[in-house]
Scaffold this active site. Structure first.
Site, PDB file in Angstrom:
ATOM      1  N   LYS A 221       1.672 -10.255  -3.043  1.00 26.44           N
ATOM      2  CA  LYS A 221       1.177 -10.934  -1.533  1.00 26.44           C
ATOM      3  C   LYS A 221       1.751 -12.159  -1.784  1.00 26.44           C
ATOM      4  O   LYS A 221       1.786 -13.016  -2.622  1.00 26.44           O
ATOM      5  CB  LYS A 221      -0.457 -10.809  -1.550  1.00 26.44           C
ATOM      6  CG  LYS A 221      -0.845  -9.320  -1.496  1.00 26.44           C
ATOM      7  CD  LYS A 221      -2.334  -9.284  -1.393  1.00 26.44           C
ATOM      8  CE  LYS A 221      -2.834  -7.959  -1.527  1.00 26.44           C
ATOM      9  NZ  LYS A 221      -4.526  -7.935  -1.105  1.00 26.44           N
ATOM     10  N   ARG A 286     -15.382  -0.684   2.335  1.00 23.62           N
ATOM     11  CA  ARG A 286     -15.034  -1.321   3.447  1.00 23.62           C
ATOM     12  C   ARG A 286     -14.978  -0.141   4.455  1.00 23.62           C
ATOM     13  O   ARG A 286     -14.732   1.360   3.963  1.00 23.62           O
ATOM     14  CB  ARG A 286     -13.990  -2.160   3.519  1.00 23.62           C
ATOM     15  CG  ARG A 286     -12.581  -1.278   3.317  1.00 23.62           C
ATOM     16  CD  ARG A 286     -11.193  -2.085   3.063  1.00 23.62           C
ATOM     17  NE  ARG A 286     -10.093  -1.365   3.238  1.00 23.62           N
ATOM     18  CZ  ARG A 286      -9.106  -2.002   2.786  1.00 23.62           C
ATOM     19  NH1 ARG A 286      -8.981  -3.334   2.582  1.00 23.62           N
ATOM     20  NH2 ARG A 286      -7.832  -1.356   2.808  1.00 23.62           N
ATOM     21  N   ARG A 288     -13.151   0.589   7.861  1.00 22.76           N
ATOM     22  CA  ARG A 288     -11.777   0.083   8.627  1.00 22.76           C
ATOM     23  C   ARG A 288     -11.634   1.057   9.796  1.00 22.76           C
ATOM     24  O   ARG A 288     -11.698   2.351  10.028  1.00 22.76           O
ATOM     25  CB  ARG A 288     -10.521   0.182   7.766  1.00 22.76           C
ATOM     26  CG  ARG A 288      -9.269   0.058   8.356  1.00 22.76           C
ATOM     27  CD  ARG A 288      -8.086  -0.062   7.535  1.00 22.76           C
ATOM     28  NE  ARG A 288      -8.203  -1.449   6.873  1.00 22.76           N
ATOM     29  CZ  ARG A 288      -7.219  -1.714   5.965  1.00 22.76           C
ATOM     30  NH1 ARG A 288      -6.280  -1.215   5.614  1.00 22.76           N
ATOM     31  NH2 ARG A 288      -7.411  -3.042   5.374  1.00 22.76           N
ATOM     32  N   LYS A 303     -11.856   0.870  -2.771  1.00 23.62           N
ATOM     33  CA  LYS A 303     -10.664   0.327  -3.671  1.00 23.62           C
ATOM     34  C   LYS A 303     -11.189   0.359  -5.054  1.00 23.62           C
ATOM     35  O   LYS A 303     -12.127  -0.455  -5.316  1.00 23.62           O
ATOM     36  CB  LYS A 303     -10.076  -0.880  -3.323  1.00 23.62           C
ATOM     37  CG  LYS A 303      -9.366  -0.694  -1.718  1.00 23.62           C
ATOM     38  CD  LYS A 303      -8.948  -1.965  -1.286  1.00 23.62           C
ATOM     39  CE  LYS A 303      -7.634  -2.537  -1.914  1.00 23.62           C
ATOM     40  NZ  LYS A 303      -6.972  -3.512  -1.170  1.00 23.62           N
ATOM     41  N   LYS A 316      -6.657   3.357  -3.781  1.00 30.35           N
ATOM     42  CA  LYS A 316      -7.579   3.274  -2.824  1.00 30.35           C
ATOM     43  C   LYS A 316      -7.831   4.746  -2.275  1.00 30.35           C
ATOM     44  O   LYS A 316      -6.958   5.410  -1.910  1.00 30.35           O
ATOM     45  CB  LYS A 316      -6.765   2.307  -1.749  1.00 30.35           C
ATOM     46  CG  LYS A 316      -7.604   2.240  -0.469  1.00 30.35           C
ATOM     47  CD  LYS A 316      -7.046   1.420   0.468  1.00 30.35           C
ATOM     48  CE  LYS A 316      -5.772   1.829   1.071  1.00 30.35           C
ATOM     49  NZ  LYS A 316      -5.211   1.148   2.232  1.00 30.35           N
ATOM     50  N   TYR A 381      -7.306  -8.924  11.737  1.00 33.27           N
ATOM     51  CA  TYR A 381      -5.562  -9.353  11.851  1.00 33.27           C
ATOM     52  C   TYR A 381      -4.655  -8.322  12.649  1.00 33.27           C
ATOM     53  O   TYR A 381      -5.142  -7.225  12.845  1.00 33.27           O
ATOM     54  CB  TYR A 381      -5.435  -9.612  10.617  1.00 33.27           C
ATOM     55  CG  TYR A 381      -5.370  -8.235   9.532  1.00 33.27           C
ATOM     56  CD1 TYR A 381      -4.468  -7.338   9.504  1.00 33.27           C
ATOM     57  CD2 TYR A 381      -6.410  -8.170   8.712  1.00 33.27           C
ATOM     58  CE1 TYR A 381      -4.580  -6.140   8.641  1.00 33.27           C
ATOM     59  CE2 TYR A 381      -6.753  -7.286   7.829  1.00 33.27           C
ATOM     60  CZ  TYR A 381      -5.807  -6.020   8.059  1.00 33.27           C
ATOM     61  OH  TYR A 381      -5.888  -5.218   6.866  1.00 33.27           O
ATOM     62  N   LYS A 480      -8.344 -10.634   1.057  1.00 34.76           N
ATOM     63  CA  LYS A 480      -9.213 -11.084   2.162  1.00 34.76           C
ATOM     64  C   LYS A 480     -10.895 -10.918   2.086  1.00 34.76           C
ATOM     65  O   LYS A 480     -11.487 -12.007   2.437  1.00 34.76           O
ATOM     66  CB  LYS A 480      -8.680 -10.048   3.243  1.00 34.76           C
ATOM     67  CG  LYS A 480      -7.354 -10.019   3.589  1.00 34.76           C
ATOM     68  CD  LYS A 480      -7.054  -8.974   4.867  1.00 34.76           C
ATOM     69  CE  LYS A 480      -5.466  -9.087   5.082  1.00 34.76           C
ATOM     70  NZ  LYS A 480      -4.679  -8.431   4.136  1.00 34.76           N
TER      71      LYS A 480
END
Length: 786
Positions: A221, A286, A288, A303, A316, A381, A480
């Site tokens: 990243k 999470r 999504r 994850k 994941k 995002y 994040k």
């Protein structure tokens, strides 16, 4: 380097008469027409200095300046609109030409010649030129946008009149800086891919593995400054096409939106600390969805982090769920067998895949109910993904407009109520309706490079050049979720990730090697100089005239080729940035550097004893600095050895001096630095302890031998030597136990500690030598040898 010099050295030839007249506007600020008034002295100013008088800024001056500023805004906005329409028309023309060539290629009969290689080369050159035009326009907009806000801030500082709130309204009426190039990037990517593959683009499932429930990738990243986002997209699309999941649908900005809601226990923050410390088995849970709030498909994801020593990779896993079933599922009212009952009846997935999804749904539901996990923060995002269809070996994604939003009810504010997500926002970035305490807008874009390469295989050369270029800043293990929790809950989180202190540091860097958007034929970048350069805008001589073949090249690289060092890294104006405003724009801060030369020049204009005194003070300070450096050079002290930098390090870091920064955590906080701990570290600590223990046993055996097997005549000397060896064995044993306990605790808590022992072995060897020497001296005295 001040902004005026940067503007002059970054001018693109096509736009050179359409940039903001920054120097003219600044000169206008220095010509007020009002009556003279005394300038208020500084608190520690010398009372003997004469009072400086300056003219007041009047309404006529303000009207004149605003009128000129409006004219400059009209000029920039008109050029941007004209060039944007021109690029759109050129893309449409290129699309028709590419379609015509591809049709002739597909409709040719047996034995007929299709389009020639020259036709494809001409189309590729034309598309490369359009890509360079998009790049130039983006740089033109960014530079002018920065110039307007710098001159407005300078106006407010010098005149005392507040123009910024009023002019922001004018900017909204002519938003030349809000041009979105994503649609153009998608079109150019599709056309360039067709031309690059000579009419045979790769085909396959656009998801390229996205439909799989479990997938493993090696991911790195990076942060990308907003100034470099468009250039980065244009560079990548020359090698990888933009990944479009539905090619038949017209592109919309909402299609690239991705929203995730992260869960954690707000009392213990188990998931946050586990992901931060990278403990074995650490999880992140999470929900999504892709697109707007009307999306009916919600992906429930987990994850799991795996340490390298386990031989497994971090995984994941996810399954899909209808939006209407999310609340019953999280409350435990809807059980996993009922969720997958319809999938079993339809038979579209294998029984094994359904069983895996059901097991995952059961485990996540148990964690939410038993461990008290609740929604804590949301990340939003826009993602632009680059990948060959049906080929996931290289996948690059760029996330822009990253925003973190609170989803909890911890402070008594009912944000989401009894629902699993708050409904007062959607994809309407920058979410100006939210209070400042509920939102954090991340100042950079996030670049993720995901590679699936075989063992020992190197990534493509262009990927290596991209990740080592000045366009990106490596941030390993950036998350994040971690950043959102750390910034949204400052009163509850006391352990911070390592990148938090670097958020106030400008990540822009000078170009270290020739990499970027280039034109194939002619140069479009020109460096202009002004003979009557203002002294407040430059600390050096005016830059030399140069023309380069790179579109929109930075002033730093141009200065490097002209043989003088770049001043970008030390420029205060270019190093400090404001946080994004509610409109999601980035305002660049600028403060004139009040250095010694400026004070001396001001004293020279005043003249008299003021100038002589300032001159003497400057000379005294220079002499003191010289004396200090001379003393440091003469006084003997340990000095580091200068190791020459190899070619690879120079390609990555450049030939200049490497600057180091030390960061400290805010009061009451700790910065957690990831520490890699494997089982062999525990075993190494145990082996070291056993080695010391064996040494202590040997010394103790020597002491017992001296004590029990000596004659009565030499008992006094032998007893003293045995006592010395016994003491040495005891001290060695206690030291080894203390070191072992310290190291074991540091390993368990993953602290950054010194695991090497610099003093222990040396001290122990010295003590053993002293004990042997003592025994030798006492025995020699007993035997009458001395």
């Amino acid at each position: 380097m001040k902004f005026g010099e940067q503007l002059r050295s970054s001018v693109i030839r096509e736009y050179q008469w359409h940039y903001i007249d920054y120097d003219g506007l600044k000169a206008d600020l220095k010509r007020p027409s009002g009556p003279l008034r005394p300038v208020a002295p500084r608190p520690n100013a010398d009372p003997s200095k004469p009072i400086i008088q300056r003219r007041e800024w009047t309404e006529d001056d303000e009207a004149r300046f605003v009128s000129k500023l409006e004219a400059e805004l009209d000029k920039v906005h008109t050029k941007q609109q004209v060039k944007a329409m021109e690029i759109s028309r050129r893309i449409a023309v290129s699309e028709r030409e590419v379609r015509d060539v591809v049709n002739r290629l597909n409709e040719r009969g047996p034995g007929e010649d299709g389009p020639s290689e020259e036709e494809f080369m001409m189309l590729e050159e034309d598309l490369s030129d359009i890509i360079a035009d998009v790049h130039d326009l983006a740089k033109f907009v960014q530079l002018n946008y920065t110039g307007f806000y710098k001159i407005i801030k300078k106006h407010d500082k010098m005149t005392g009149w507040h123009l910024r709130p009023v002019f922001e309204t004018r900017l909204k009426a002519k938003p030349f800086y809000k041009e979105n190039y994503d649609a153009s990037v998608v079109q150019l990517s599709k056309l360039y891919d067709i031309v690059r593959t000579r009419g045979n683009p790769a085909k396959g499932d656009s998801a390229a593995g996205g439909s799989q429930a479990n997938f493993i990738r090696h991911t790195t990243k990076y942060w990308v400054h907003p100034d470099n986002v468009t250039e980065l997209k244009l560079i990548i699309l020359k090698h990888l096409p933009v990944l479009v999941f539905n090619a038949s649908k017209e592109f919309e900005t909402e299609d690239t939106a991705i929203t995730s809601i992260y869960f954690d226990n707000p009392n213990t923050w188990d998931l946050y600390e586990g992901r931060l410390k990278k403990t074995e088995g650490a999880e992140a849970i999470r929900l999504r969805w892709y697109g707007g709030m009307k999306s009916e498909t919600i992906f429930v994801e987990r994850k799991t982090h795996r340490e390298d020593w386990t031989g497994e990779k971090s995984v994941k896993a996810r399954f899909s769920l209808k939006e209407k079933n999310v609340n019953p599922y999280l409350r435990g009212e809807l059980l996993p067998p009922a969720i997958f009952e319809k999938a079993r009846k339809e038979g579209k997935k294998s029984e094994k895949a359904i069983a895996e999804d059901e097991r995952l749904a059961r485990e996540i539901q148990w964690s939410v109910l038993k461990k008290g996990y609740r929604p804590v923060c949301r990340s939003f995002y826009h993602r632009t993904a680059f990948q060959l269809p049906a080929d996931a070996r290289v996948r690059i994604s760029l996330d822009t407009e990253l925003t973190m939003i609170r989803e909890d009810n911890l402070d008594g504010v009912r944000r989401s109520g009894d629902n699993w997500r708050r409904m007062d926002i959607g994809v309407d970035y920058p979410f100006s309706q939210l209070p400042p305490g509920d939102i954090v807008r991340f100042p950079y874009a996030i670049l993720e490079v995901k590679l699936q390469t075989q063992l020992g295989q190197e990534p493509p050369e262009w990927v290596r050049q991209l990740t080592s270029s000045h366009l990106v800043e490596a941030v390993p293990k950036f998350s994040k979720f971690i950043h959102g929790v750390a910034t949204l809950f400052p009163d509850r989180i006391h352990l911070l990730p390592y990148w938090m202190p670097q958020m106030d540091v400008d990540i822009r860097k000078p170009a270290t090697h020739d990499f970027g958007i280039k034109r194939l034929e002619h140069s479009t970048t020109a460096s202009l100089t002004d003979e009557d350069e203002d002294e407040d805008d430059s600390d050096d001589e005016s830059p030399q005239r140069s023309a380069t073949g790179r579109a929109g090249e930075s002033s730093t690289s141009a200065a490097a080729r002209n043989g003088r060092p770049s001043a970008l890294a030390a420029d205060i104006e270019d190093q400090t940035t404001d946080r994004p405003s509610a409109e999601g724009t980035y305002l660049y801060d600028s403060e004139d550097e009040d250095d010694e030369d400026t004070r001396l020049e001001e004293a020279r204009r005043v003249g008299g004893w003021t100038y002589y005194k300032a001159r003497a003070e400057a000379s005294a300070r220079a002499a003191a600095r010289g004396t200090w450096w001379l003393l440091k050079a003469l006084v003997p002290r340990p000095r580091s050895t200068q190791v020459p930098r190899n070619a690879r390090m120079e390609s990555l870091l450049g030939p200049g001096q490497i600057q180091e920064r030390r960061f400290k955590a805010p009061p009451g906080k700790k910065i957690y630095v990831p520490v890699r701990v494997e089982p062999k570290v525990y075993f190494a600590a145990e082996r070291t302890f056993l080695g010391w223990l064996e040494y202590s046993i040997y010394i103790g055996a020597i002491a017992l031998t001296l004590l029990n097997f000596t004659t009565e005549h030499g008992s006094r000397g032998s007893f003293a030597a045995a006592a010395a060896f016994t003491l040495l064995a005891f001290v060695s044993l206690c030291y080894s136990v203390g070191i072992y306990l310290y190291r074991s605790r540091a390993i368990r808590t993953r602290r950054v500690a010194r695991y090497h022992d610099k003093a222990g072995p040396s001290v122990l060897c010295g003590a053993l030598f002293a004990a042997v020497a003592l025994n030798y001296a006492l025995e020699g005295k007993t035997r009458g040898l001395w």
